[in-house]
Design a protein around this motif. Structure first.
Motif, PDB file in Angstrom:
ATOM      1  N   MET A  68       0.832  -1.203   0.000  1.00  0.00           N
ATOM      2  CA  MET A  68       0.000   0.000   0.000  1.00  0.00           C
ATOM      3  C   MET A  68       0.872   1.260   0.000  1.00  0.00           C
ATOM      4  O   MET A  68       0.577   2.232  -0.708  1.00  0.00           O
ATOM      5  CB  MET A  68      -0.944  -0.008   1.203  1.00  0.00           C
ATOM      6  N   TYR A  69       1.957   1.234   0.787  1.00  0.00           N
ATOM      7  CA  TYR A  69       2.886   2.366   0.814  1.00  0.00           C
ATOM      8  C   TYR A  69       3.547   2.540  -0.559  1.00  0.00           C
ATOM      9  O   TYR A  69       3.676   3.666  -1.057  1.00  0.00           O
ATOM     10  CB  TYR A  69       3.973   2.170   1.877  1.00  0.00           C
ATOM     11  N   ASP A  70       3.985   1.427  -1.149  1.00  0.00           N
ATOM     12  CA  ASP A  70       4.642   1.487  -2.458  1.00  0.00           C
ATOM     13  C   ASP A  70       3.690   2.050  -3.511  1.00  0.00           C
ATOM     14  O   ASP A  70       4.080   2.881  -4.336  1.00  0.00           O
ATOM     15  CB  ASP A  70       5.137   0.098  -2.874  1.00  0.00           C
ATOM     16  N   GLN A  73       3.262   5.756  -3.001  1.00  0.00           N
ATOM     17  CA  GLN A  73       4.441   6.487  -3.453  1.00  0.00           C
ATOM     18  C   GLN A  73       4.477   6.567  -4.984  1.00  0.00           C
ATOM     19  O   GLN A  73       4.818   7.605  -5.547  1.00  0.00           O
ATOM     20  CB  GLN A  73       5.711   5.820  -2.931  1.00  0.00           C
ATOM     21  N   ALA A  74       4.093   5.481  -5.657  1.00  0.00           N
ATOM     22  CA  ALA A  74       4.098   5.471  -7.122  1.00  0.00           C
ATOM     23  C   ALA A  74       3.055   6.429  -7.689  1.00  0.00           C
ATOM     24  O   ALA A  74       3.269   7.046  -8.737  1.00  0.00           O
ATOM     25  CB  ALA A  74       3.848   4.047  -7.627  1.00  0.00           C
ATOM     26  N   ARG A  87      -5.626   8.050   1.697  1.00  0.00           N
ATOM     27  CA  ARG A  87      -4.854   6.802   1.559  1.00  0.00           C
ATOM     28  C   ARG A  87      -3.970   6.557   2.787  1.00  0.00           C
ATOM     29  O   ARG A  87      -3.850   5.434   3.242  1.00  0.00           O
ATOM     30  CB  ARG A  87      -3.963   6.856   0.309  1.00  0.00           C
ATOM     31  N   MET A  88      -3.339   7.623   3.281  1.00  0.00           N
ATOM     32  CA  MET A  88      -2.489   7.488   4.482  1.00  0.00           C
ATOM     33  C   MET A  88      -3.319   7.036   5.678  1.00  0.00           C
ATOM     34  O   MET A  88      -2.860   6.202   6.468  1.00  0.00           O
ATOM     35  CB  MET A  88      -1.785   8.819   4.803  1.00  0.00           C
ATOM     36  N   GLN A  92      -2.582   3.698   7.761  1.00  0.00           N
ATOM     37  CA  GLN A  92      -2.380   3.772   9.208  1.00  0.00           C
ATOM     38  C   GLN A  92      -3.419   2.938   9.946  1.00  0.00           C
ATOM     39  O   GLN A  92      -3.087   2.272  10.939  1.00  0.00           O
ATOM     40  CB  GLN A  92      -2.404   5.225   9.674  1.00  0.00           C
ATOM     41  N   HIS A  93      -4.647   2.947   9.457  1.00  0.00           N
ATOM     42  CA  HIS A  93      -5.698   2.128  10.069  1.00  0.00           C
ATOM     43  C   HIS A  93      -5.332   0.642   9.954  1.00  0.00           C
ATOM     44  O   HIS A  93      -5.471  -0.118  10.920  1.00  0.00           O
ATOM     45  CB  HIS A  93      -7.050   2.419   9.408  1.00  0.00           C
TER      46      HIS A  93
END
Length: 179
Positions: A68-70, A73-74, A87-88, A92-93
């Motif tokens: 999800m982080y990748d 970032q993309a 999205r963050m 985090q959830h």
């Protein structure tokens, strides 16, 4: 008066000394005993299997979070500030859920702890009963556990009652004679 008190104290100490010296003690190695017990080995296998399953579930969730982080970032340059924040929050959830699950499984009195207790306690109780029986038969007042946190710098094998406990549990070596 002081002399009488001193003599009385000396007499009292001398009277107690034989009873203290008459106490018998011994030690056992419960870790060694448990490793000899098939039911303990089976419990350990089940505990390890559960642990690996739960650990892989948690690792898979963290990989999903990393994905999800990748992805975030993309796509970062294409997202608005509000979309990025949304999205963050999702990520985090998800992280909080995984941390809570990890705590629920492996935390203090978590599912792993409770399952281990459930599987190991009956085996430990069986060993304790055998130790108690040996202690009564051998008229021992104290039995130490060599495998515990008690540090024994030197132990005379004559005080080792591990074999007696193994015999009591029916796990003794048939070629070994316990007297």
């Amino acid at each position: 008066m002081k002399i009488k008190l001193f003599l009385f104290s000396c007499f009292f100490i001398l009277m107690l000394t034989p009873s203290v010296m008459a106490q018998k003690f011994g030690y056992v190695d419960t870790e060694f005993i448990l490793k000899k017990m098939p039911e303990y080995q089976e419990a350990q296998k089940e505990i390890n299997k559960l642990s690996e399953t739960w650990q892989s579930e948690i690792e898979e969730s963290y990989k999903e979070i990393q994905g999800m982080y990748d992805e975030l970032q993309a796509e970062d340059v294409l997202l608005t500030k509000a979309m990025r924040e949304e999205r963050m929050k999702e990520i985090q959830h998800k992280e909080e859920e995984v941390k809570a699950y990890h705590k629920k499984v492996f935390g203090f009195e978590g599912m792993f702890f409770l399952k281990k207790k459930e599987l190991i306690k009956p085996v430990q109780d069986k060993v304790f009963e055998a130790v108690s029986k040996v202690a009564k038969e051998k008229r021992l007042q104290v039995i130490f556990d060599k495998s515990g946190s008690l540090v024994m710098i030197y132990t005379d094998p004559i005080h080792d009652y591990t074999d007696y406990v193994l015999e009591e549990l029916g796990l003794g070596d048939p070629n070994d004679t316990v007297k």
